[in-house]
Enzyme design. Structure first.
Site: not given
Length: 420
Positions: A22-23, A116, A122-123, A304
């Site tokens: 997925k990632n 999630c 933060p971006v 994860d």
């Protein structure tokens, strides 16, 4: 709303094929925006997050054909440079369209992300890096708006290791004018997989797999074919499931080399793990030993996998400490595991897990993607029936998990909210 009903106490046996990561798939899908030529992908997992990303790209004008793990994308007619809140709120990875859009089209408007609920995430590192490359960025009304005639190469030192930040800046840099150096880059295999696709599209990148990426910008990229790497977190989740439930399972289409931090801890817990180039066999016929670990960036133990390994520790002999260093607020599964009879206490970013001989089935609620996987693992070992609510979290990141578990002998069924 669907739920999972799991009857515990059945060991697992057989084979399971690990899906694409997925990632890796999410940034790779976004990379199609960088070229006017088609990008053909294989081993793309059938997940809710992937479907959401494809819907977002489709709204932007990308032509998409998909089926049976294959996706073809053609971004020659992109006519919408906006990622709206309705799409981004459900999946934080939507921020990954920012870099490609600014790099190729000179403009992007992307809603601040969701996904999630496990901390702020933060971006600001994405924004700081793009500004260093000459982008003008404003944040208002919940949107990041970025403009640049053409991005310029720059030396970027991120304040923290950020996977999506590295991916966004890498995709922006491949079309920038001149050389870009990304220091403190994330080393995750999924970042490397994205980089390999970009190279196949004509990008010039050195240092793949290291914390220093050097990119020589090119005028344009062409199309390419690429196979997404196996999902190391799905593989690790199944390894933990067998370790908890007991049994003998072989994983196919897996890369053991990128799972070493997890397999090392499994062996410490008393699990027998054998491996080849693209397979792993895991066997367990006893109660595991408690294993202390702390999460950190790759190649250390992945955040994860924290919840899944904690579920294993709940039924282990002894006491273990679990230290979470990547995300705040990533112990939301603890309360639900305790409902199943686990003995876990939290002190800040550390969980103390005292193993119990037996868990007991109960009604529990998934709070995020990996937390939902931990509840599945615990339920496989619990006495009686466990009902897991809000499994849409699970569907975001696992491809047909209950189908794969059932094929291994687990008693798992999906029910709708009205049936539960």
């Amino acid at each position: 709303m669907d739920k999972l009903v799991i009857e515990g106490g059945y060991p697992l046996s057989g084979e399971v094929v690990v899906s694409g990561a997925k990632n890796a798939a999410l940034p790779i899908l976004c990379a199609s925006l960088l070229s006017a030529e088609p990008v053909h992908l294989e081993n793309v997992p059938d997940l809710q997050d992937v479907r959401t990303m494809l819907k977002l790209l489709g709204q932007m004008g990308v032509q998409i054909e998909s089926g049976d793990g294959r996706v073809s994308l053609n971004a020659s007619k992109v006519d919408n440079l906006v990622a709206p809140y309705e799409m981004v709120k459900t999946m934080r990875a939507s921020i990954l369209v920012l870099g490609p859009l600014v790099a190729r089209f000179g403009h992007a408007r992307v809603s601040l992300p969701g996904g999630c609920a496990i901390g702020a995430r933060p971006v600001d590192q994405h924004i700081k890096g793009l500004q260093a490359m000459g982008a003008e960025i404003t944040i208002e009304h919940g949107f990041i708006e970025a403009r640049a005639k053409r991005l310029k190469g720059a030396r970027i030192v991120t304040d923290m290791i950020t996977v999506t930040g590295t991916e966004n800046l890498l995709m922006a840099a491949v079309l920038a004018e001149g050389e870009t150096v990304i220091e403190n880059a994330a080393r995750e295999p999924e970042v490397g997989d994205l980089a390999h696709l970009l190279v196949a599209m004509g990008a010039k990148i050195e240092g793949i797999g290291t914390d220093r990426l050097v990119i020589q910008g090119v005028d344009k990229l062409h199309g390419a074919k690429h196979t997404v790497i196996p999902d190391r977190i799905e593989a690790g989740t199944f390894l933990c499931a067998v370790a908890a439930a007991g049994g003998d399972v072989t994983l196919r289409k897996v890369r053991p080399l990128i799972l070493e931090a997890v397999t090392e801890k499994l062996r410490e817990a008393g699990v027998t793990v054998e491996e080849g180039d693209d397979w792993m066999r895991v066997r367990m016929d006893k109660r595991p030993s408690a294993v202390t670990f702390r999460t950190s960036e790759y190649p250390a133990f992945p955040t994860d996998m924290q919840a899944q390994f904690m579920a294993l520790n709940t039924i282990a002999t002894g006491t273990s400490q679990v230290v979470e260093t990547i995300f705040e607020n990533r112990f939301m599964h603890v309360q639900e595991l305790n409902r199943l009879g686990a003995n876990i206490t939290i002190d800040g970013n550390t969980a103390l897990v005292t193993g119990v001989e037996q868990l007991s089935g109960a009604k529990v609620m998934a709070t995020d993607l990996r937390a939902s996987a931990s509840l599945v693992i615990a339920a496989l070992r619990a006495d009686g029936e466990t009902l897991i609510d809000r499994i849409y979290h699970l569907d975001r990141g696992y491809d047909r998990m209950e189908t794969k578990l059932t094929a291994l002998g687990a008693k798992v069924r999906r029910v709708s909210g009205s049936q539960a």
